[in-house]
Design a protein around this motif. Structure first.
Motif, PDB file in Angstrom:
ATOM      1  N   VAL A 285       0.844  -1.193   0.000  1.00 45.77           N
ATOM      2  CA  VAL A 285       0.000   0.000   0.000  1.00 45.77           C
ATOM      3  C   VAL A 285       0.879   1.244   0.000  1.00 45.77           C
ATOM      4  N   HIS A 286       0.451   2.261  -0.747  1.00 50.53           N
ATOM      5  CA  HIS A 286       1.194   3.525  -0.773  1.00 50.53           C
ATOM      6  C   HIS A 286       0.785   4.389   0.411  1.00 50.53           C
ATOM      7  N   MET A 287       1.769   4.933   1.097  1.00 52.96           N
ATOM      8  CA  MET A 287       1.515   5.862   2.191  1.00 52.96           C
ATOM      9  C   MET A 287       2.297   7.140   1.943  1.00 52.96           C
ATOM     10  N   ASN A 288       1.734   8.259   2.409  1.00 56.05           N
ATOM     11  CA  ASN A 288       2.536   9.481   2.361  1.00 56.05           C
ATOM     12  C   ASN A 288       3.535   9.444   3.516  1.00 56.05           C
ATOM     13  N   ASP A 289       4.392  10.424   3.593  1.00 59.63           N
ATOM     14  CA  ASP A 289       5.469  10.397   4.582  1.00 59.63           C
ATOM     15  C   ASP A 289       4.948  10.361   6.011  1.00 59.63           C
ATOM     16  N   PHE A 290       3.873  11.104   6.275  1.00 61.69           N
ATOM     17  CA  PHE A 290       3.304  11.136   7.620  1.00 61.69           C
ATOM     18  C   PHE A 290       2.753   9.769   8.003  1.00 61.69           C
ATOM     19  N   GLU A 291       2.019   9.151   7.082  1.00 59.35           N
ATOM     20  CA  GLU A 291       1.429   7.845   7.339  1.00 59.35           C
ATOM     21  C   GLU A 291       2.493   6.772   7.498  1.00 59.35           C
ATOM     22  N   LYS A 292       3.518   6.852   6.668  1.00 57.29           N
ATOM     23  CA  LYS A 292       4.601   5.862   6.761  1.00 57.29           C
ATOM     24  C   LYS A 292       5.290   5.935   8.109  1.00 57.29           C
ATOM     25  N   LYS A 293       5.572   7.155   8.586  1.00 62.56           N
ATOM     26  CA  LYS A 293       6.218   7.296   9.896  1.00 62.56           C
ATOM     27  C   LYS A 293       5.334   6.729  11.001  1.00 62.56           C
ATOM     28  N   ALA A 294       4.037   7.030  10.927  1.00 58.80           N
ATOM     29  CA  ALA A 294       3.109   6.530  11.942  1.00 58.80           C
ATOM     30  C   ALA A 294       3.029   5.002  11.897  1.00 58.80           C
ATOM     31  N   PHE A 295       3.081   4.430  10.702  1.00 60.93           N
ATOM     32  CA  PHE A 295       3.039   2.980  10.553  1.00 60.93           C
ATOM     33  C   PHE A 295       4.298   2.340  11.143  1.00 60.93           C
ATOM     34  N   LEU A 296       5.438   2.940  10.886  1.00 65.80           N
ATOM     35  CA  LEU A 296       6.698   2.429  11.433  1.00 65.80           C
ATOM     36  C   LEU A 296       6.724   2.567  12.957  1.00 65.80           C
ATOM     37  N   ASP A 297       6.152   3.652  13.471  1.00 61.02           N
ATOM     38  CA  ASP A 297       6.056   3.829  14.922  1.00 61.02           C
ATOM     39  C   ASP A 297       5.161   2.745  15.537  1.00 61.02           C
ATOM     40  N   ALA A 298       4.062   2.445  14.868  1.00 61.27           N
ATOM     41  CA  ALA A 298       3.160   1.400  15.351  1.00 61.27           C
ATOM     42  C   ALA A 298       3.879   0.058  15.391  1.00 61.27           C
ATOM     43  N   ALA A 299       4.656  -0.206  14.355  1.00 64.68           N
ATOM     44  CA  ALA A 299       5.406  -1.465  14.297  1.00 64.68           C
ATOM     45  C   ALA A 299       6.369  -1.578  15.473  1.00 64.68           C
ATOM     46  N   GLU A 300       7.028  -0.490  15.793  1.00 63.19           N
ATOM     47  CA  GLU A 300       7.990  -0.502  16.896  1.00 63.19           C
ATOM     48  C   GLU A 300       7.299  -0.754  18.234  1.00 63.19           C
ATOM     49  N   VAL A 301       6.166  -0.097  18.447  1.00 61.85           N
ATOM     50  CA  VAL A 301       5.427  -0.247  19.706  1.00 61.85           C
ATOM     51  C   VAL A 301       4.911  -1.671  19.858  1.00 61.85           C
ATOM     52  N   VAL A 302       4.285  -2.196  18.824  1.00 63.66           N
ATOM     53  CA  VAL A 302       3.705  -3.540  18.895  1.00 63.66           C
ATOM     54  C   VAL A 302       4.801  -4.595  19.004  1.00 63.66           C
ATOM     55  N   ARG A 303       5.892  -4.413  18.270  1.00 62.81           N
ATOM     56  CA  ARG A 303       7.004  -5.372  18.339  1.00 62.81           C
ATOM     57  C   ARG A 303       7.604  -5.407  19.737  1.00 62.81           C
ATOM     58  N   ASP A 304       7.760  -4.241  20.341  1.00 62.24           N
ATOM     59  CA  ASP A 304       8.324  -4.167  21.695  1.00 62.24           C
ATOM     60  C   ASP A 304       7.433  -4.906  22.693  1.00 62.24           C
ATOM     61  N   THR A 305       6.127  -4.672  22.607  1.00 57.08           N
ATOM     62  CA  THR A 305       5.190  -5.357  23.506  1.00 57.08           C
ATOM     63  C   THR A 305       5.191  -6.859  23.251  1.00 57.08           C
ATOM     64  N   THR A 306       5.199  -7.235  21.980  1.00 54.51           N
ATOM     65  CA  THR A 306       5.215  -8.656  21.625  1.00 54.51           C
ATOM     66  C   THR A 306       6.453  -9.343  22.197  1.00 54.51           C
ATOM     67  N   ASP A 307       7.601  -8.692  22.089  1.00 57.55           N
ATOM     68  CA  ASP A 307       8.850  -9.276  22.620  1.00 57.55           C
ATOM     69  C   ASP A 307       8.762  -9.471  24.132  1.00 57.55           C
ATOM     70  N   LYS A 308       8.184  -8.499  24.834  1.00 60.96           N
ATOM     71  CA  LYS A 308       8.033  -8.611  26.292  1.00 60.96           C
ATOM     72  C   LYS A 308       7.094  -9.757  26.647  1.00 60.96           C
ATOM     73  N   VAL A 309       6.012  -9.897  25.881  1.00 61.39           N
ATOM     74  CA  VAL A 309       5.054 -10.970  26.142  1.00 61.39           C
ATOM     75  C   VAL A 309       5.696 -12.324  25.872  1.00 61.39           C
TER      76      VAL A 309
END
Length: 315
Positions: A285-309
């Motif tokens: 999917v194409h994202m603009n720069d703002f959306e891409k940054k937010a998507f990458l931030d979401a990935a980092e947050v969810v990955r961090d929680t997943t690793d802790k779990v």
């Protein structure tokens, strides 16, 4: 003959999914699985649903059980069990206790229904999708989280009601985390075929609609104690689309290995082609720069929680 099993069928989501799915008349059997101490309650739910189906001349077999043998031969197994989110509680606060439940059930699905698709509704759903995937050992295309499907439907509804237009004319999508780090793809949203940035309507406050979307779950929980109809219909709709092999593009939580914006080793909501075999394709999917940054931030947050779990569960 389509068969769907629901693990956690006496919960608010589980029982409403059973009722909504049965009414759609696309499934031949729904197994309503519960813990032994809740078996009488789930039997009561089936009796009540049968009475409702009689008014519509719908023949759908409902099987109340606490025996995992009954889920054998399921096309889809929905994991909807878990503790509930209380008012003010973030979905991520549920991660560790619910992960223990999902881990247990995913292993049971692998043992008793190894050819099924696992659909995860337990929150936080993106984290739980990875837990179910790794606990079951299934191919990643057969472990799917409900993800942002409900968020996308909600945003579509908000735009429809705000501009007083049929919802079929609104095309929008939400990706990322099913939670505070969701990412509405406003750059690709259109109304009546017109890109949102060119659609002019009095008092259309897009930012306010996005805030309403992000707070939707907490708003409903604070007023009535739980979300039920919206999630139940979204989940039933997703199951029906897979059972009928619709090949529709829906936004669900998938384990990513670089398919979208290079994100890896985390489950997030992304557009995917759904089929009777699970996910047929993850759609770039194409994202603009703002959306891409937010998507990458979401990935980092969810990955961090997943690793802790995972660490807490020794996965």
């Amino acid at each position: 003959m389509a068969k769907v099993s629901i693990l956690g069928s006496t919960g608010t989501i589980g029982k409403n999914v059973a009722f909504t799915l049965a009414r759609m008349d696309t499934v031949d059997e729904i197994v309503m699985f519960s813990r032994p101490q809740s078996l009488n309650r789930v039997k009561g739910e089936t009796y009540d649903i049968y009475d409702a189906l009689a008014a519509r001349d719908i023949d759908c077999k409902l099987t109340p059980t606490c025996d995992f043998n009954e889920i054998r031969g399921s096309d889809i197994v929905l994991i909807a069990a878990g503790i509930h989110r209380e008012p003010g509680m973030n979905r991520l606060d549920l991660a560790i206790p619910n992960a223990k439940i999902v881990q247990c059930y995913a292993k049971k699905v692998a043992e008793y229904s190894p050819d099924s698709i696992i659909l995860v509704a337990t929150n936080p759903v993106d984290v739980m999708t990875t837990i179910a995937l790794e606990s079951s050992g299934f191919d990643k295309m057969r472990v799917i989280g409900v993800g942002n499907h409900l968020d996308s439907l909600r945003l579509k509804n908000y735009f429809s009601r705000k501009v007083n237009i049929n919802s079929s004319e609104v095309h929008t999508r939400v990706v990322g985390e099913h939670g505070n780090h969701m990412v509405p793809l406003l750059s690709s949203t259109s109304i009546g075929g017109i890109p949102l940035k060119y659609f002019h309507y009095p008092d259309l406050n897009v930012r306010a609609l996005v805030e309403q979307l992000k707070n939707a779950g907490n708003t409903i929980i604070s007023k009535k104690g739980a979300t039920e109809y919206g999630p139940a219909f979204a989940i039933s709709n997703l199951i029906s689309m897979m059972i009928t092999d619709s090949h529709k593009v829906l936004t669900v939580s998938c384990y990513l290995e670089g398919e979208v914006e290079g994100v890896e080793n985390v489950s997030l909501g992304v557009p995917a082609v759904t089929s009777k075999k699970g996910i047929a394709m993850i759609v770039p999917v194409h994202m603009n720069d703002f959306e891409k940054k937010a998507f990458l931030d979401a990935a980092e947050v969810v990955r961090d929680t997943t690793d802790k779990v995972k660490k807490s569960l020794n996965i």
